[in-house]
Design an enzyme around this catalytic site. Structure first.
Site, PDB file in Angstrom:
ATOM      1  N   HIS A 212      -9.242   9.973   2.665  1.00  0.00           N
ATOM      2  CA  HIS A 212      -8.848   8.881   1.779  1.00  0.00           C
ATOM      3  C   HIS A 212      -9.157   9.304   0.348  1.00  0.00           C
ATOM      4  CE1 HIS A 212      -8.430   4.965  -0.041  1.00  0.00           C
ATOM      5  NE2 HIS A 212      -8.010   4.473   1.108  1.00  0.00           N
TER       6      HIS A 212
ATOM      7  N   HIS B 281     -11.501   9.969   6.526  1.00  0.00           N
ATOM      8  CA  HIS B 281     -11.200   8.552   6.751  1.00  0.00           C
ATOM      9  C   HIS B 281     -10.649   8.283   8.134  1.00  0.00           C
ATOM     10  CE1 HIS B 281     -10.374   4.489   5.503  1.00  0.00           C
ATOM     11  NE2 HIS B 281      -9.078   4.609   5.683  1.00  0.00           N
TER      12      HIS B 281
ATOM     13  N   GLU C  38       0.844  -1.193   0.000  1.00  0.00           N
ATOM     14  CA  GLU C  38       0.000   0.000   0.000  1.00  0.00           C
ATOM     15  C   GLU C  38       0.877   1.240   0.000  1.00  0.00           C
ATOM     16  OE1 GLU C  38      -4.123  -0.251   1.882  1.00  0.00           O
ATOM     17  OE2 GLU C  38      -2.928  -1.444   3.240  1.00  0.00           O
TER      18      GLU C  38
ATOM     19  N   ARG D 213      -1.344   9.300   8.755  1.00  0.00           N
ATOM     20  CA  ARG D 213      -1.185   7.865   9.006  1.00  0.00           C
ATOM     21  C   ARG D 213      -0.795   7.111   7.737  1.00  0.00           C
ATOM     22  NH1 ARG D 213      -5.375   3.211   8.826  1.00  0.00           N
ATOM     23  NH2 ARG D 213      -6.073   4.540   7.141  1.00  0.00           N
TER      24      ARG D 213
ATOM     25  N   ARG E 174      -1.346   9.689   1.235  1.00  0.00           N
ATOM     26  CA  ARG E 174      -2.769   9.909   0.965  1.00  0.00           C
ATOM     27  C   ARG E 174      -3.151  11.380   0.840  1.00  0.00           C
ATOM     28  NH1 ARG E 174      -5.599   5.175   4.629  1.00  0.00           N
ATOM     29  NH2 ARG E 174      -4.917   3.539   3.224  1.00  0.00           N
TER      30      ARG E 174
HETATM   31  C1  LIG Z   1     -13.911   1.487   5.254  1.00  0.00           C
HETATM   32  C2  LIG Z   1     -12.675   1.511   6.104  1.00  0.00           C
HETATM   33  C3  LIG Z   1     -11.576   0.739   5.758  1.00  0.00           C
HETATM   34  C4  LIG Z   1     -10.433   0.733   6.553  1.00  0.00           C
HETATM   35  N1  LIG Z   1      -9.401  -0.078   6.218  1.00  0.00           N
HETATM   36  C5  LIG Z   1      -8.340  -0.172   7.053  1.00  0.00           C
HETATM   37  C6  LIG Z   1      -7.304  -1.118   6.810  1.00  0.00           C
HETATM   38  O1  LIG Z   1      -7.357  -1.872   5.849  1.00  0.00           O
HETATM   39  N2  LIG Z   1      -6.263  -1.169   7.689  1.00  0.00           N
HETATM   40  C7  LIG Z   1      -6.166  -0.359   8.779  1.00  0.00           C
HETATM   41  O2  LIG Z   1      -5.203  -0.452   9.529  1.00  0.00           O
HETATM   42  N3  LIG Z   1      -7.163   0.541   9.019  1.00  0.00           N
HETATM   43  C8  LIG Z   1      -8.231   0.641   8.212  1.00  0.00           C
HETATM   44  N4  LIG Z   1      -9.224   1.534   8.489  1.00  0.00           N
HETATM   45  C9  LIG Z   1      -9.149   2.303   9.741  1.00  0.00           C
HETATM   46  C10 LIG Z   1      -9.463   1.379  10.912  1.00  0.00           C
HETATM   47  O3  LIG Z   1     -10.477   0.487  10.522  1.00  0.00           O
HETATM   48  C11 LIG Z   1      -9.894   2.148  12.144  1.00  0.00           C
HETATM   49  O4  LIG Z   1      -8.999   3.178  12.423  1.00  0.00           O
HETATM   50  C12 LIG Z   1      -9.946   1.221  13.349  1.00  0.00           C
HETATM   51  O5  LIG Z   1     -10.642   0.048  13.044  1.00  0.00           O
HETATM   52  C13 LIG Z   1     -10.588   1.921  14.512  1.00  0.00           C
HETATM   53  O6  LIG Z   1     -10.831   0.964  15.516  1.00  0.00           O
HETATM   54  P1  LIG Z   1     -11.374   1.394  16.929  1.00  0.00           P
HETATM   55  O7  LIG Z   1     -11.165   0.242  17.834  1.00  0.00           O
HETATM   56  O8  LIG Z   1     -10.803   2.693  17.327  1.00  0.00           O
HETATM   57  O9  LIG Z   1     -12.950   1.604  16.771  1.00  0.00           O
HETATM   58  P2  LIG Z   1     -14.006   1.513  15.587  1.00  0.00           P
HETATM   59  O10 LIG Z   1     -13.817   0.297  14.789  1.00  0.00           O
HETATM   60  O11 LIG Z   1     -14.048   2.813  14.886  1.00  0.00           O
HETATM   61  O12 LIG Z   1     -15.337   1.324  16.411  1.00  0.00           O
HETATM   62  C14 LIG Z   1     -15.835   2.283  17.290  1.00  0.00           C
HETATM   63  C15 LIG Z   1     -17.103   1.724  17.904  1.00  0.00           C
HETATM   64  O13 LIG Z   1     -17.542   2.589  18.951  1.00  0.00           O
HETATM   65  C16 LIG Z   1     -18.950   2.700  18.884  1.00  0.00           C
HETATM   66  N5  LIG Z   1     -19.306   3.961  19.536  1.00  0.00           N
HETATM   67  C17 LIG Z   1     -19.043   5.219  19.095  1.00  0.00           C
HETATM   68  N6  LIG Z   1     -19.520   6.120  19.970  1.00  0.00           N
HETATM   69  C18 LIG Z   1     -20.110   5.422  20.981  1.00  0.00           C
HETATM   70  C19 LIG Z   1     -20.795   5.802  22.166  1.00  0.00           C
HETATM   71  N7  LIG Z   1     -20.993   7.086  22.484  1.00  0.00           N
HETATM   72  N8  LIG Z   1     -21.283   4.839  22.976  1.00  0.00           N
HETATM   73  C20 LIG Z   1     -21.113   3.518  22.668  1.00  0.00           C
HETATM   74  N9  LIG Z   1     -20.480   3.111  21.537  1.00  0.00           N
HETATM   75  C21 LIG Z   1     -19.972   4.053  20.713  1.00  0.00           C
HETATM   76  C22 LIG Z   1     -19.244   2.670  17.393  1.00  0.00           C
HETATM   77  O14 LIG Z   1     -20.564   2.328  17.127  1.00  0.00           O
HETATM   78  C23 LIG Z   1     -18.258   1.600  16.918  1.00  0.00           C
HETATM   79  O15 LIG Z   1     -18.819   0.336  17.055  1.00  0.00           O
HETATM   80  C24 LIG Z   1     -10.377   1.561   7.708  1.00  0.00           C
HETATM   81  C25 LIG Z   1     -11.468   2.346   8.041  1.00  0.00           C
HETATM   82  C26 LIG Z   1     -12.610   2.328   7.264  1.00  0.00           C
HETATM   83  C27 LIG Z   1     -13.764   3.174   7.662  1.00  0.00           C
END
Ligand SMILES: Cc1cc2nc3c(=O)[nH]c(=O)nc-3n(C[C@H](O)[C@H](O)[C@H](O)COP(=O)(O)OP(=O)(O)OC[C@H]3O[C@@H](n4cnc5c(N)ncnc54)[C@H](O)[C@@H]3O)c2cc1C
Length: 509
Positions: free
Chosen positions: A226, A328, A112, A363, A272
């Site tokens: 993105h 993103h 990537e 990032r 990016r």
């Molecule tokens: C389409 C897409 C593709 C991606 N591809 C990649 C990749 O290939 N590789 C990579 O490294 N990163 C990728 N990323 C980025 C990566 O997925 C995220 O940065 C990472 O998964 C974030 O994880 P997290 O644990 O912080 O929470 P998240 O996965 O963002 O989840 C947060 C959760 O908190 C919940 N929430 C929010 N507010 C509240 C609240 N007030 N009360 C209760 N629950 C709440 C939400 O509903 C959600 O379920 C991608 C992102 C997207 C959107």
């Protein structure tokens, strides 16, 4: 007063990793305002970066991460990420997590943008997040309680310590849950913008809650856009992973001219922010931009999720996919130390909501799942090392005023953010946006909220205001923050960070 050992807000990858380790010794409850599988983590496509290839090592991953982050990253934290990452990934594989393999049985490593080696592990082609999330949900299913459709709206604090959360359950009732340790894992801020790759529930709730509780935040002006959201009839349909360009796809304008060749030495795999800005500039001139996927062999097999998305929208007849940049990833967030600790005792942050310093100003692809794994684990370890604190007998509830005001529609906030605090910013637009946001609420006053719709809107306004005012303060361009009135990076700002705390002026440190 019943008190859980650990409450985790949010159910993405970082939450699940932390919960897995914590639940061996502590009671853990995860609250998610959506469902277990509604998260950015679940939607992650490209994969997870780790230097496990024969020709690779952590120092090369370190160098690439620092370069993409404009050397604004915290180098110690980056070292932790890239050194601990491979071992953590191998441990998950040992426990049964399967990544895609080459025909000979070795792990298939993708490439990537801004990575100098093939180091992206992926699963199910472009369904890495789904595979990892499902695997971890299965691993913790017996030991962790997951409460869905319950939104955390505020942190409960008592005598300078976080004591749990106030939430609104699926019936709309306000509830209070007490905990010895509270972990914010609510993800980033993507859905604050009109065009985004993010799940609609990811609007910065955790950051807004932390701000209201006086917790220190940092680097909020750095947002990654993105370059390639699949786009049709004015709407984003979903993400087209950078891994597609890693496999040879390239960007063209509506006349079929390649647009990245003369912009950056890395061409279509430039950082990016560079690619997103070029597409944005073309679109501003009224020129449509497409991703030409004709060089990608076996597209439907290698990228089944994106292929399905194209099919669903009748876009599989041509190798030219219409694209637009969209918000993103948030590089900044709640300021944390190595073990996820924040400026408020008893409160931790992990994942995209947290600022660990690893991403710098931009990032590098596929480092955020890795961040969730490495720092989710370190945060759990830190919590497990703590001696018990005094339990709450007489919780003190906030005496802040309940918010009563007229609020704009969520779509209006998203439109204003995209227009004035998006890929390209300037003093005039940011000032207009700041004034507009301040018409609806006082960002300096303590408030409390009693219903979900209002809570979401107030959180969106709060985080939008924090991003806007941080972007106004940083009078230069760097990584994900680009200002047309200050288009270059300035040495004066090189080592400065903008920190934010309720009732304090934005501080530059
Ligand atoms: C389409 C897409 C593709 C991606 N591809 C990649 C990749 O290939 N590789 C990579 O490294 N990163 C990728 N990323 C980025 C990566 O997925 C995220 O940065 C990472 O998964 C974030 O994880 P997290 O644990 O912080 O929470 P998240 O996965 O963002 O989840 C947060 C959760 O908190 C919940 N929430 C929010 N507010 C509240 C609240 N007030 N009360 C209760 N629950 C709440 C939400 O509903 C959600 O379920 C991608 C992102 C997207 C959107």
């Amino acid at each position: 007063m019943p008190c859980t050992d650990v409450i985790i807000i949010g159910g993405g990858l970082s939450a699940l990793v932390a919960a897995k380790k914590l639940s061996k010794h502590k009671n853990v409850i995860i609250f998610t305002k959506s469902t277990k599988t509604s998260s950015n983590s679940y939607m992650a496509q490209g994969g997870v970066a780790a230097a496990i290839g024969k020709d690779d090592d952590w120092s090369s991953h370190f160098k690439d991460t620092m370069a993409a982050g404009c050397h604004y990253n915290l180098s110690d934290q980056v070292r932790t990420l890239v050194q601990q990452g491979p071992a953590q990934i191998k441990q998950l594989m040992k426990e049964g997590l399967e990544f895609d393999q080459e025909t000979g049985g070795s792990i298939a490593l993708g490439k990537e943008g801004a990575h100098s080696r093939r180091r992206i592990l992926h699963a199910g082609g472009d369904a890495t997040g789904k595979a990892m999330t499902t695997f971890l949900l299965h691993q913790i299913s017996d030991n962790v309680t997951i409460i869905e459709q319950e939104m955390a709206v505020d942190l409960i604090t008592e005598r300078g310590r976080c004591r749990g959360i106030k939430s609104i359950d699926k019936n709309g009732s306000v509830r209070h849950h007490f905990a010895e340790h509270t972990v914010i894992a609510t993800g980033g801020v993507g859905s604050l913008y009109k065009f985004t790759s993010n799940h609609s529930s990811v609007i910065g709730d955790g950051i807004a809650m932390a701000y209201r509780a006086g917790v220190e935040l940092v680097d909020l002006e750095f947002i990654q856009f993105h370059p390639t959201m699949l786009y049709q009839h004015g709407e984003v349909l979903g993400l087209v992973s950078e891994a597609v360009r890693g496999e040879g796809a390239f960007l063209v304008d509506e006349h079929g001219r390649k647009i990245m060749d003369n912009v950056h030495p890395l061409g279509d795999l430039a950082p990016r922010d560079v690619v997103a800005r070029e597409i944005y500039n073309q679109i501003q001139q009224g020129i449509d931009v497409f991703l030409d996927i004709s060089p990608v062999s076996n597209f439907s097999k290698r990228f089944p999720t994106i292929h399905r998305l194209c099919q669903e929208h009748d876009l599989n007849g041509s190798p030219l996919l219409p694209v637009i940049p969209g918000s993103h990833f948030l590089m900044g967030g709640i300021k944390t130390g190595k073990g996820g600790e924040t400026s408020l005792p008893g409160l931790y942050a992990v994942g995209e909501a947290a600022w660990t310093g690893v991403h710098g100003a931009n990032r590098i692809a596929s480092n955020s799942l890795l961040e969730g794994i490495v720092f989710g684990d370190l945060t759990a370890e830190n919590i497990l090392s703590k001696a018990p604190s005094l339990l709450v007998n007489h919780p003190v509830f906030s005496n802040a005023q309940t918010f009563k005001g007229t609020l704009p529609e969520k779509d209006a906030i998203r439109w204003m953010m995209a227009e004035y605090a998006g890929v390209v910013r300037n003093q005039q637009g940011l000032t207009k946006l700041k004034k507009w946001l301040e018409e609806f609420f006082d960002p300096h006053g303590p408030i409390t909220i009693d219903n979900r719709e209002t809570a979401e809107k107030v959180n969106m306004l709060t985080v939008a205001w924090l991003i806007t005012t941080s972007a106004l303060a940083r009078r230069e361009s760097r990584g994900g923050h680009y200002r047309t009135d200050f288009p270059v990076s300035s040495t004066e700002w090189k080592n400065k960070r903008i920190t934010r705390q309720l009732q304090k002026q934005a501080a530059v440190i």
